[in-house]
Design a protein around this motif. Structure first.
Motif, short mmCIF file in Angstrom:
data_model
loop_
_atom_site.label_atom_id
_atom_site.label_comp_id
_atom_site.label_asym_id
_atom_site.label_seq_id
_atom_site.Cartn_x
_atom_site.Cartn_y
_atom_site.Cartn_z
N GLY A 134 0.16 6.19 5.00
CA GLY A 134 -0.99 5.75 5.77
C GLY A 134 -1.39 4.32 5.44
N ILE A 135 -2.43 3.84 6.09
CA ILE A 135 -2.87 2.46 5.91
C ILE A 135 -3.36 2.21 4.49
CG2 ILE A 135 -4.56 0.72 6.65
CD1 ILE A 135 -2.25 1.23 8.61
N THR A 136 -4.13 3.15 3.93
CA THR A 136 -4.64 2.90 2.58
C THR A 136 -3.50 2.85 1.57
OG1 THR A 136 -5.06 5.25 2.12
CG2 THR A 136 -6.86 3.97 3.11
N GLU A 137 -2.46 3.64 1.79
CA GLU A 137 -1.31 3.58 0.89
C GLU A 137 -0.64 2.22 0.95
OE1 GLU A 137 2.47 6.37 -0.45
OE2 GLU A 137 1.41 6.79 1.43
N LYS A 138 -0.59 1.63 2.13
CA LYS A 138 -0.04 0.28 2.27
C LYS A 138 -0.98 -0.75 1.61
CE LYS A 138 2.72 0.94 6.48
NZ LYS A 138 2.76 2.40 6.41
N MET A 139 -2.28 -0.49 1.68
CA MET A 139 -3.23 -1.42 1.07
C MET A 139 -3.11 -1.41 -0.45
SD MET A 139 -6.69 -1.05 3.39
CE MET A 139 -7.43 -2.52 2.67
N ALA A 140 -2.63 -0.31 -1.01
CA ALA A 140 -2.50 -0.21 -2.46
C ALA A 140 -1.57 -1.27 -3.04
CB ALA A 140 -2.02 1.18 -2.85
N SER A 141 -0.64 -1.76 -2.21
CA SER A 141 0.32 -2.76 -2.69
C SER A 141 -0.13 -4.19 -2.44
CB SER A 141 1.68 -2.53 -2.03
OG SER A 141 1.60 -2.74 -0.62
N LEU A 142 -1.29 -4.37 -1.78
CA LEU A 142 -1.78 -5.72 -1.51
C LEU A 142 -2.26 -6.39 -2.79
CD1 LEU A 142 -3.80 -5.13 1.80
CD2 LEU A 142 -1.45 -5.94 1.54
N LYS A 143 -2.20 -7.72 -2.77
CA LYS A 143 -2.59 -8.48 -3.96
C LYS A 143 -3.33 -9.74 -3.53
CE LYS A 143 1.98 -10.68 -4.10
NZ LYS A 143 2.37 -10.13 -2.79
N THR A 144 -3.84 -10.45 -4.51
CA THR A 144 -4.53 -11.71 -4.25
C THR A 144 -3.65 -12.65 -3.42
OG1 THR A 144 -5.75 -11.54 -6.32
CG2 THR A 144 -5.60 -13.72 -5.32
N GLY A 145 -4.23 -13.20 -2.36
CA GLY A 145 -3.51 -14.11 -1.47
C GLY A 145 -3.06 -13.44 -0.19
#
Length: 235
Positions: free
Chosen positions: A89-100
């Motif tokens: 899901g979208i939140t699972e993809k957001m878990a890999s986001l980082k600064t920038g």
């Protein structure tokens, strides 16, 4: 608002802002705090939300609603988001986001707003709209007379535990279904518990959590004779 991994939605909104992520940090084992840039002139009422997408190819139009946990006085936006793993899901993809990395945010919406003192009933990540409300009430010296009933599975699931305890003191009541500490009595938010807080007929009742939780709480309050005009939920 972010109480479960909802189906991906689309919007006809023409209001879009690309904001850079300034910081990502863990709040609990499955909740992250995202701090982003704040577009000039972008305002909201504590308790409100916006649709958010990840600014990456193929994800720009896959939106999820997230509540602001920041305040308008702050120079940045903050989202406190539960990560649901296991189904891409979208939140699972957001878990890999980082600064920038970048998010796309849209116009502000939401009907959970502070109307007066009362009882806040939160289930899990349903606490998020109440976080910004409590932070604003603290600044305005209006926290007195408000109580939080916060339902979770166990101690590890409590979002912003220390801050909520600091803000509300003994009026922050954690109800744990399966506590890890054997000295803590298990419980749920039911009619019997709510009856202990229903003495003031002029109190407002604020509810946020998964859909089934919200409906159950509304049914409990109806049984106690609480008027619908005194119940605040996300419409």
């Amino acid at each position: 608002m972010e109480t479960e991994e909802l189906p991906i939605q689309t919007t006809n909104s023409t209001v879009k802002h690309i904001v850079r992520i300034l910081n990502v940090e863990d709040v609990t084992y499955n909740v992250k705090r995202f701090v982003t840039e704040k577009p000039k002139g972008y305002v909201f009422i504590p308790g409100q939300a916006t649709d958010v997408a990840i600014n990456k190819t193929g994800l720009e139009d896959k939106l999820r609603p997230f509540t602001f946990t920041s305040l308008n006085d702050w120079g940045y936006l903050e989202f406190t988001i539960k990560i649901y793993k296991g189904h891409d899901g979208i939140t699972e993809k957001m878990a890999s986001l980082k600064t920038g990395d970048e998010l796309i945010i849209h116009e502000v919406f939401g009907t959970i707003q502070y109307k007066g003192s009362g009882v806040f009933i939160a289930g899990g990540a349903g606490i998020t709209p109440f976080i910004s409300i409590f932070r604003q009430l603290k600044l305005d010296d209006q926290l007195e007379g408000n109580t939080l009933l916060f339902a979770n599975h166990n101690e590890n699931d409590i979002i912003c535990k220390a801050e909520l305890s600091y803000l509300l003191g003994e009026n922050c009541v954690n109800i744990l279904k399966t506590p890890l500490d054997p000295n803590i009595k298990s419980g749920i938010i039911d009619t019997q518990l709510l009856a202990a807080y229903s003495g003031n007929k002029e109190s407002y009742w604020y509810i946020c959590g998964p859909e089934a939780f919200t409906f159950a709480m509304m049914a409990n309050l109806e049984e106690l004779g609480v008027r619908k005009q005194r119940i605040v939920i996300e419409q």
